[in-house]
Design a protein around this motif. Structure first.
Motif, PDB file in Angstrom:
ATOM      1  N   THR A  41      -5.246   0.670  -6.213  1.00 17.48           N
ATOM      2  CA  THR A  41      -5.042   1.941  -5.531  1.00 17.48           C
ATOM      3  C   THR A  41      -3.985   1.722  -4.456  1.00 17.48           C
ATOM      4  O   THR A  41      -4.032   0.714  -3.747  1.00 17.48           O
ATOM      5  CB  THR A  41      -6.344   2.424  -4.864  1.00 17.48           C
ATOM      6  N   VAL A  42      -3.049   2.667  -4.354  1.00 18.11           N
ATOM      7  CA  VAL A  42      -1.978   2.556  -3.366  1.00 18.11           C
ATOM      8  C   VAL A  42      -1.972   3.777  -2.466  1.00 18.11           C
ATOM      9  O   VAL A  42      -2.161   4.903  -2.918  1.00 18.11           O
ATOM     10  CB  VAL A  42      -0.592   2.448  -4.051  1.00 18.11           C
ATOM     11  N   ASP A  43      -1.766   3.525  -1.191  1.00 17.32           N
ATOM     12  CA  ASP A  43      -1.570   4.596  -0.221  1.00 17.32           C
ATOM     13  C   ASP A  43      -0.225   4.349   0.428  1.00 17.32           C
ATOM     14  O   ASP A  43      -0.051   3.317   1.081  1.00 17.32           O
ATOM     15  CB  ASP A  43      -2.686   4.560   0.826  1.00 17.32           C
ATOM     16  N   PRO A  44       0.760   5.199   0.167  1.00 19.53           N
ATOM     17  CA  PRO A  44       0.713   6.559  -0.344  1.00 19.53           C
ATOM     18  C   PRO A  44       0.659   6.603  -1.872  1.00 19.53           C
ATOM     19  O   PRO A  44       1.113   5.686  -2.549  1.00 19.53           O
ATOM     20  CB  PRO A  44       2.014   7.173   0.165  1.00 19.53           C
ATOM     21  N   PRO A  45       0.117   7.693  -2.399  1.00 22.44           N
ATOM     22  CA  PRO A  45      -0.130   7.779  -3.838  1.00 22.44           C
ATOM     23  C   PRO A  45       1.102   7.974  -4.719  1.00 22.44           C
ATOM     24  O   PRO A  45       0.960   7.981  -5.932  1.00 22.44           O
ATOM     25  CB  PRO A  45      -1.074   8.977  -3.962  1.00 22.44           C
ATOM     26  N   MET A  46       2.296   8.095  -4.130  1.00 24.42           N
ATOM     27  CA  MET A  46       3.480   8.255  -4.976  1.00 24.42           C
ATOM     28  C   MET A  46       4.153   6.923  -5.303  1.00 24.42           C
ATOM     29  O   MET A  46       5.156   6.874  -5.985  1.00 24.42           O
ATOM     30  CB  MET A  46       4.482   9.226  -4.351  1.00 24.42           C
ATOM     31  N   CYS A  47       3.552   5.819  -4.861  1.00 25.37           N
ATOM     32  CA  CYS A  47       4.119   4.496  -5.112  1.00 25.37           C
ATOM     33  C   CYS A  47       3.826   4.025  -6.536  1.00 25.37           C
ATOM     34  O   CYS A  47       2.735   4.245  -7.058  1.00 25.37           O
ATOM     35  CB  CYS A  47       3.553   3.482  -4.123  1.00 25.37           C
ATOM     36  N   GLU A  48       4.810   3.351  -7.126  1.00 24.74           N
ATOM     37  CA  GLU A  48       4.625   2.738  -8.439  1.00 24.74           C
ATOM     38  C   GLU A  48       3.934   1.396  -8.270  1.00 24.74           C
ATOM     39  O   GLU A  48       4.177   0.680  -7.298  1.00 24.74           O
ATOM     40  CB  GLU A  48       5.976   2.517  -9.124  1.00 24.74           C
ATOM     41  N   ILE A  49       3.105   1.051  -9.242  1.00 26.11           N
ATOM     42  CA  ILE A  49       2.354  -0.206  -9.220  1.00 26.11           C
ATOM     43  C   ILE A  49       2.804  -1.064 -10.404  1.00 26.11           C
ATOM     44  O   ILE A  49       2.942  -0.573 -11.529  1.00 26.11           O
ATOM     45  CB  ILE A  49       0.843   0.056  -9.351  1.00 26.11           C
ATOM     46  N   PHE A  50       2.996  -2.348 -10.125  1.00 30.27           N
ATOM     47  CA  PHE A  50       3.367  -3.307 -11.168  1.00 30.27           C
ATOM     48  C   PHE A  50       2.454  -4.520 -11.068  1.00 30.27           C
ATOM     49  O   PHE A  50       2.209  -5.041  -9.982  1.00 30.27           O
ATOM     50  CB  PHE A  50       4.824  -3.747 -10.997  1.00 30.27           C
TER      51      PHE A  50
END
Length: 189
Positions: free
Chosen positions: A117-126
């Motif tokens: 889970t990332v905050d802020p939610p518009m971040c891409e995760i790899f």
């Protein structure tokens, strides 16, 4: 701009992989294909081809990693696709094939699930360079230390490592820091 450069470089690596395969330099072809995939991690064709190369060369860890990326990308496309879209069947088939093959590979590997889970939610995760989602993501992975990265406009790239275990999903929360913008605000009245 950087993304466009990466897409162009990925296509060049893909072409090099095809040339290597034609010359029966399959290990080199696999290396180029994996490089293409990691340069353009949201193009489903690259992890699909990486998985095929890896399967042919019996590189089961890389095959599993590539199929996990196929699974994420197929789900992402299906979630935003109209139910009557012509390519829907393609993504459904690739998702089913990835799930089936991954079950076979699980008997040979120690695997787990990583939920990010990332905050802020518009971040891409790899995860290990493979696209895992935007804002939150879930990816099957081999157990052990796994590198997670986030990329987001207006935020510093952020990375950390999580120890993925078999069994219950490993949870990870990421909070990149904002990039401070300096400048002078001038108002006219």
């Amino acid at each position: 701009e950087k993304k466009e450069e990466n897409v162009k470089a990925a296509r060049a690596k893909f072409a090099a992989a095809a040339q290597a395969a034609a010359k029966r330099q399959n290990d080199k072809g696999l290396e180029y294909m994996e490089q293409a995939w990691l340069l353009d991690p949201t193009n489903i064709d690259f992890p699909l081809n990486t998985a095929q190369f890896a399967k042919a060369l019996n590189k089961i860890e890389l095959e599993f990693k590539a199929l996990a990326a196929v699974k994420v990308l197929a789900k992402k496309n299906l979630a935003t696709m109209d139910p009557a879209a012509p390519k829907r069947g393609y993504f459904e088939e690739e998702l089913a094939n990835a799930n089936l093959r991954m079950e076979t590979l699980r008997s040979k590997l120690s695997t787990g699930v990583l939920k990010v889970t990332v905050d802020p939610p518009m971040c891409e995760i790899f995860v290990e360079g493979a696209f895992a989602g935007i804002g939150n993501g879930e990816m099957d992975t081999i157990t052990g230390q796994r590198k997670i990265e986030t990329r987001c406009i207006g935020y510093h790239d952020f990375e950390k490592f999580e120890n993925v275990r078999e069994g219950d999903p490993t949870q990870s929360r990421m909070k990149p820091t904002t990039i401070p913008y300096f400048g002078k605000l001038v108002g006219k009245t």
